[in-house]
Design a protein around this motif. Structure first.
Motif, mmCIF file in Angstrom:
data_model
loop_
_atom_site.group_PDB
_atom_site.id
_atom_site.type_symbol
_atom_site.label_atom_id
_atom_site.label_comp_id
_atom_site.label_asym_id
_atom_site.label_seq_id
_atom_site.Cartn_x
_atom_site.Cartn_y
_atom_site.Cartn_z
ATOM 1 N N GLY A 86 -5.309 -18.259 7.112
ATOM 2 C CA GLY A 86 -5.282 -17.370 5.956
ATOM 3 C C GLY A 86 -3.904 -17.362 5.341
ATOM 4 N N GLU A 87 -3.741 -16.557 4.288
ATOM 5 C CA GLU A 87 -2.468 -16.507 3.575
ATOM 6 C C GLU A 87 -2.044 -15.063 3.348
ATOM 7 O OE1 GLU A 87 -2.762 -18.617 -0.087
ATOM 8 O OE2 GLU A 87 -2.959 -20.583 0.864
ATOM 9 N N ILE A 107 0.468 -13.212 0.670
ATOM 10 C CA ILE A 107 1.208 -13.423 -0.567
ATOM 11 C C ILE A 107 2.248 -12.315 -0.711
ATOM 12 C CG2 ILE A 107 1.013 -13.946 -3.030
ATOM 13 C CD1 ILE A 107 -0.785 -15.645 -1.166
ATOM 14 N N ASP A 122 -0.856 -9.454 -1.577
ATOM 15 C CA ASP A 122 -2.255 -9.854 -1.383
ATOM 16 C C ASP A 122 -2.405 -10.521 -0.009
ATOM 17 O OD1 ASP A 122 -4.917 -10.207 -1.911
ATOM 18 O OD2 ASP A 122 -4.667 -11.902 -3.277
ATOM 19 N N LYS A 166 -5.175 -13.229 1.797
ATOM 20 C CA LYS A 166 -6.311 -14.118 1.524
ATOM 21 C C LYS A 166 -6.864 -14.688 2.829
ATOM 22 C CE LYS A 166 -4.819 -15.563 -3.096
ATOM 23 N NZ LYS A 166 -5.936 -14.898 -3.779
ATOM 24 N N GLY A 167 -8.186 -14.783 2.900
ATOM 25 C CA GLY A 167 -8.830 -15.340 4.079
ATOM 26 C C GLY A 167 -9.034 -14.303 5.163
ATOM 27 N N GLU A 168 -9.733 -14.729 6.210
ATOM 28 C CA GLU A 168 -9.974 -13.869 7.358
ATOM 29 C C GLU A 168 -9.306 -14.479 8.585
ATOM 30 O OE1 GLU A 168 -14.111 -13.148 7.895
ATOM 31 O OE2 GLU A 168 -14.407 -12.266 5.907
ATOM 32 N N GLU A 206 4.094 -15.467 -4.934
ATOM 33 C CA GLU A 206 3.034 -15.409 -5.950
ATOM 34 C C GLU A 206 2.959 -16.691 -6.772
ATOM 35 O OE1 GLU A 206 2.599 -11.098 -7.708
ATOM 36 O OE2 GLU A 206 4.719 -11.394 -7.195
ATOM 37 N N SER A 240 -6.365 -9.856 9.510
ATOM 38 C CA SER A 240 -6.392 -9.747 8.052
ATOM 39 C C SER A 240 -6.929 -8.391 7.613
ATOM 40 C CB SER A 240 -7.247 -10.873 7.454
ATOM 41 O OG SER A 240 -8.550 -10.893 8.032
ATOM 42 N N ASN A 256 -4.613 -5.900 5.502
ATOM 43 C CA ASN A 256 -5.065 -5.434 4.189
ATOM 44 C C ASN A 256 -4.982 -3.914 4.099
ATOM 45 O OD1 ASN A 256 -5.954 -7.130 1.996
ATOM 46 N ND2 ASN A 256 -7.378 -8.079 3.446
#
Length: 369
Positions: A276-277, A279, A302, A304-306, A318, A332, A336
């Motif tokens: 995942g990422e 950001i 942000d 991204k991914g799990e 970004e 993740s 989040n």
């Protein structure tokens, strides 16, 4: 080159050498390679063999089948693997051992360490490890994809001094020697950059392998960053192996970095895949490779991914600038939740109790890419 004083060597042999006509295994080109391995061992050099060829070796057993069918290819690999190992075993008067790997084995740190320990144990007992990708079970998500890159990962895992990649030509040329009579062989490459990749082109069309010169350069880049001398040589001629043993360069020598990456950093950068990422803000400029505590939820814009705790993640800005690959100490889902908290004091207190977002023991800097 001077007379080689290698403690450990990894040699990669491709499908075209194993099964030139896809009519089962042939020892025609393998005899000189086997003799090279025997002579290395006699000189006190340990050898790890990375051998492609199971699909090509098993192809003749499925004459009426569609060779592009994935299930058939896996069956060809299963049938061909036993024939390939048996062929190698017949060429030696010492024991060998089969190691079938997937990228899932290599990118998981615990399994990667287990692979290292197995290789070292085999070598310590004078057993030749023969490594191949496990084509019978791999999927797009799990496969390395080519044994050139696999050989570089194995060379790193086994702490090799040299990686020898066998090709069907003498080494890296400035242009395709099959198409240009004035192509010039590069005897030495001090630094791998885009100009070196531009000379490689793509995979060889119609060949029995999955790689071309580009994957060999990718493998060389992985290996030299870990301080491993890397050679691309013509594996079809006995002269190549005699020259190596005499301290001569028969092909293209990629020189290792003067300051090799540490083993855990090299694994993170070149072997482990980001799941995942994260950001971060565009003006974020902390040196994450030396201080994981610099990354807090307040910098994250942000996720991204799990991914789960312990997975590898990519941290980037970004604008797409890659900063590091690192081991995540948060899932993740939790990351989040923390990053979306409007109460910054709550997030800070949480991070103080649970520790940094990424592990400073497993960070590979990517900012110069």
């Amino acid at each position: 080159m001077s007379n080689p004083n290698w403690k450990r060597v990894v040699i990669k042999v491709g499908s075209a050498l194993i099964s030139p006509n896809q009519q089962g295994c042939s020892s025609h080109y393998l005899l000189s390679i086997a003799q090279f391995i025997v002579r290395c061992r006699a000189n006190g050099t340990q050898v790890v063999l990375v051998s492609s060829g199971s699909v090509a070796a098993g192809a003749h057993l499925f004459p009426e089948q569609e060779k592009s069918d994935i299930a058939v290819k896996k069956a060809m690999a299963a049938a061909g693997q036993t024939e390939m190992i048996a062929t190698w075993d017949r060429l030696f008067d010492f024991p060998s051992a089969q190691m079938l790997l997937t990228h899932a084995d290599l990118r998981d740190r615990e399994r990667y360490v287990s692979i290292r320990e197995t290789i070292f144990s085999l070598l310590d007992n004078n057993i030749l490890p023969i490594v191949n990708e496990n084509d019978t079970v791999t999927t797009d998500k799990l496969k390395v994809g080519d044994n050139d890159n696999l050989s570089a990962m194995v060379a790193s895992a086994s702490e090799a001094d040299a990686l020898i990649i066998c090709s069907d030509i003498d080494g890296l040329y400035d242009k395709n020697p099959h198409e240009h009579d004035d192509a010039t062989l590069l005897k030495t490459v001090d630094h791998i950059d885009e100009s070196i990749y531009a000379m490689a082109g793509g995979a060889v069309k119609g060949g029995v392998g999955t790689g071309g010169m580009r994957t060999k350069i990718e493998a060389a880049e992985k290996a030299v960053s870990h301080g491993i001398d890397t050679y691309i040589i013509n594996g079809f001629t006995e002269l190549s192996f005699n020259m190596l043993l005499n301290g001569e360069n028969p092909g293209t020598h990629f020189k290792p970095h003067a300051k090799p990456m540490q083993e855990n950093v090299h694994w993170m950068r070149h072997t482990s895949n980001a799941q995942g990422e994260v950001i971060v803000e565009g003006d974020f400029d902390a040196s994450l490779d030396s201080n994981a505590d610099q990354l807090t939820s307040s910098e994250i814009v942000d996720v991204k991914g799990e991914f789960s705790v312990g997975d590898t993640i990519l941290v980037r800005k970004e604008d797409g600038t890659k900063l590091v690959k690192a081991k995540s100490n948060y899932s993740s889902c939790l990351l989040n939740f923390i990053a979306n908290q409007e109460n910054e004091e709550f997030a800070n207190e949480f991070e103080e109790k649970t520790g940094p977002i990424i592990s400073d023991q497993h960070i590979a800097n990517l900012e110069k890419e």
